[in-house]
Design a protein around this motif. Sequence first.
Motif, PDB file in Angstrom:
ATOM      1  N   ILE A  29     -68.146 -20.796  -7.333  1.00 52.41           N
ATOM      2  CA  ILE A  29     -67.043 -21.315  -7.104  1.00 52.41           C
ATOM      3  C   ILE A  29     -66.035 -21.319  -5.604  1.00 52.41           C
ATOM      4  O   ILE A  29     -66.266 -22.337  -4.676  1.00 52.41           O
ATOM      5  CB  ILE A  29     -65.645 -21.006  -7.623  1.00 52.41           C
ATOM      6  CG1 ILE A  29     -66.395 -21.023  -9.040  1.00 52.41           C
ATOM      7  CG2 ILE A  29     -64.633 -21.102  -7.589  1.00 52.41           C
ATOM      8  CD1 ILE A  29     -65.213 -20.400 -10.164  1.00 52.41           C
ATOM      9  N   THR A  30     -66.409 -20.484  -5.489  1.00 53.50           N
ATOM     10  CA  THR A  30     -66.500 -20.247  -3.541  1.00 53.50           C
ATOM     11  C   THR A  30     -66.830 -20.894  -3.332  1.00 53.50           C
ATOM     12  O   THR A  30     -66.539 -21.519  -1.251  1.00 53.50           O
ATOM     13  CB  THR A  30     -66.699 -19.369  -2.885  1.00 53.50           C
ATOM     14  OG1 THR A  30     -65.756 -18.165  -3.839  1.00 53.50           O
ATOM     15  CG2 THR A  30     -66.225 -18.547  -1.458  1.00 53.50           C
ATOM     16  N   LEU A  31     -68.297 -20.906  -3.025  1.00 58.12           N
ATOM     17  CA  LEU A  31     -69.535 -21.330  -2.381  1.00 58.12           C
ATOM     18  C   LEU A  31     -69.478 -23.026  -1.996  1.00 58.12           C
ATOM     19  O   LEU A  31     -69.306 -23.397  -1.443  1.00 58.12           O
ATOM     20  CB  LEU A  31     -70.998 -21.354  -2.227  1.00 58.12           C
ATOM     21  CG  LEU A  31     -72.144 -21.993  -1.833  1.00 58.12           C
ATOM     22  CD1 LEU A  31     -71.952 -21.925  -0.420  1.00 58.12           C
ATOM     23  CD2 LEU A  31     -73.723 -21.794  -2.495  1.00 58.12           C
ATOM     24  N   THR A  32     -69.143 -23.713  -3.375  1.00 56.32           N
ATOM     25  CA  THR A  32     -68.461 -24.618  -3.719  1.00 56.32           C
ATOM     26  C   THR A  32     -67.749 -25.339  -2.240  1.00 56.32           C
ATOM     27  O   THR A  32     -67.382 -25.938  -2.301  1.00 56.32           O
ATOM     28  CB  THR A  32     -68.124 -25.042  -5.531  1.00 56.32           C
ATOM     29  OG1 THR A  32     -69.737 -24.771  -6.263  1.00 56.32           O
ATOM     30  CG2 THR A  32     -67.799 -26.623  -5.553  1.00 56.32           C
ATOM     31  N   VAL A  33     -66.708 -24.741  -3.034  1.00 58.26           N
ATOM     32  CA  VAL A  33     -65.425 -24.999  -1.979  1.00 58.26           C
ATOM     33  C   VAL A  33     -65.572 -25.106  -1.009  1.00 58.26           C
ATOM     34  O   VAL A  33     -65.240 -25.963  -0.123  1.00 58.26           O
ATOM     35  CB  VAL A  33     -63.580 -23.883  -2.929  1.00 58.26           C
ATOM     36  CG1 VAL A  33     -62.733 -23.635  -1.262  1.00 58.26           C
ATOM     37  CG2 VAL A  33     -63.376 -23.792  -3.873  1.00 58.26           C
ATOM     38  N   LEU A  34     -66.146 -23.914  -0.527  1.00 54.86           N
ATOM     39  CA  LEU A  34     -66.037 -24.466   1.075  1.00 54.86           C
ATOM     40  C   LEU A  34     -66.935 -25.144   1.355  1.00 54.86           C
ATOM     41  O   LEU A  34     -67.071 -25.619   2.589  1.00 54.86           O
ATOM     42  CB  LEU A  34     -66.947 -22.642   1.381  1.00 54.86           C
ATOM     43  CG  LEU A  34     -66.300 -21.277   1.449  1.00 54.86           C
ATOM     44  CD1 LEU A  34     -67.393 -20.707   1.818  1.00 54.86           C
ATOM     45  CD2 LEU A  34     -64.632 -21.738   2.499  1.00 54.86           C
ATOM     46  N   TYR A  35     -67.926 -25.282   0.748  1.00 45.85           N
ATOM     47  CA  TYR A  35     -69.092 -26.733   1.387  1.00 45.85           C
ATOM     48  C   TYR A  35     -68.389 -27.880   0.797  1.00 45.85           C
ATOM     49  O   TYR A  35     -68.592 -28.723   1.894  1.00 45.85           O
ATOM     50  CB  TYR A  35     -70.321 -27.045  -0.209  1.00 45.85           C
ATOM     51  CG  TYR A  35     -71.764 -27.419   0.172  1.00 45.85           C
ATOM     52  CD1 TYR A  35     -72.250 -26.813   1.406  1.00 45.85           C
ATOM     53  CD2 TYR A  35     -71.407 -28.732  -0.021  1.00 45.85           C
ATOM     54  CE1 TYR A  35     -73.264 -28.301   1.755  1.00 45.85           C
ATOM     55  CE2 TYR A  35     -71.926 -30.099   0.275  1.00 45.85           C
ATOM     56  CZ  TYR A  35     -73.493 -29.422   1.086  1.00 45.85           C
ATOM     57  OH  TYR A  35     -74.322 -30.619   1.296  1.00 45.85           O
ATOM     58  N   SER A  36     -67.873 -27.979  -0.195  1.00 46.08           N
ATOM     59  CA  SER A  36     -67.306 -29.630   0.420  1.00 46.08           C
ATOM     60  C   SER A  36     -65.991 -29.508   1.060  1.00 46.08           C
ATOM     61  O   SER A  36     -65.749 -30.772   1.457  1.00 46.08           O
ATOM     62  CB  SER A  36     -66.200 -29.680  -1.034  1.00 46.08           C
ATOM     63  OG  SER A  36     -65.418 -28.644  -1.155  1.00 46.08           O
ATOM     64  N   LYS A  37     -65.697 -28.791   1.601  1.00 50.41           N
ATOM     65  CA  LYS A  37     -64.699 -28.486   2.958  1.00 50.41           C
ATOM     66  C   LYS A  37     -65.517 -28.240   4.163  1.00 50.41           C
ATOM     67  O   LYS A  37     -64.987 -27.742   4.743  1.00 50.41           O
ATOM     68  CB  LYS A  37     -63.562 -27.356   2.580  1.00 50.41           C
ATOM     69  CG  LYS A  37     -62.313 -27.851   1.558  1.00 50.41           C
ATOM     70  CD  LYS A  37     -61.610 -27.292   1.079  1.00 50.41           C
ATOM     71  CE  LYS A  37     -61.006 -27.257  -0.044  1.00 50.41           C
ATOM     72  NZ  LYS A  37     -59.691 -28.725  -0.315  1.00 50.41           N
ATOM     73  N   ARG A  38     -66.286 -27.947   4.322  1.00 52.60           N
ATOM     74  CA  ARG A  38     -67.300 -27.467   6.053  1.00 52.60           C
ATOM     75  C   ARG A  38     -66.699 -28.212   6.638  1.00 52.60           C
ATOM     76  O   ARG A  38     -66.417 -27.755   7.711  1.00 52.60           O
ATOM     77  CB  ARG A  38     -68.493 -27.243   5.481  1.00 52.60           C
ATOM     78  CG  ARG A  38     -69.563 -28.718   4.885  1.00 52.60           C
ATOM     79  CD  ARG A  38     -71.166 -28.054   4.442  1.00 52.60           C
ATOM     80  NE  ARG A  38     -71.427 -29.793   5.022  1.00 52.60           N
ATOM     81  CZ  ARG A  38     -71.426 -30.362   3.704  1.00 52.60           C
ATOM     82  NH1 ARG A  38     -70.974 -30.759   2.675  1.00 52.60           N
ATOM     83  NH2 ARG A  38     -72.346 -31.746   3.909  1.00 52.60           N
TER      84      ARG A  38
END
Length: 107
Positions: free
Chosen positions: A7-16
């Motif tokens: 979940i953390t990786l998904t959030v960071l990737y989507s807002k990179r």
Amino acid sequence: VLGQPLITLTVLYSKRAKLRTRGMLLKYGFIYAAFEPKYFWYGVMDTSLKLCLIAVISIWVTYPIYQLIGCMFVMAIFSIIMIVTKPYNDRTIDFFMTALSTVIFFS
């Protein structure tokens, strides 16, 4: 176990693209601010390392030799990733974290 890092990786990737803005730094910066921008994912990987080590120790609780081999294998993979990427903003931290992972691997 895998939910939190994914979940953390998904959030960071989507807002990179916005990770270096003030709002994102205040909200999520504790996860990625120590790393170069292209290695924003490394904080998640560090958490995954800890989860992998806990999993290895928990799975083979009655087999200490398997725990040792499993932990050494996990540390070797993560150490190689750290040595290859050098993800930290500060080269001194890169050096010390590489040295620390090497010491942990051989102890």
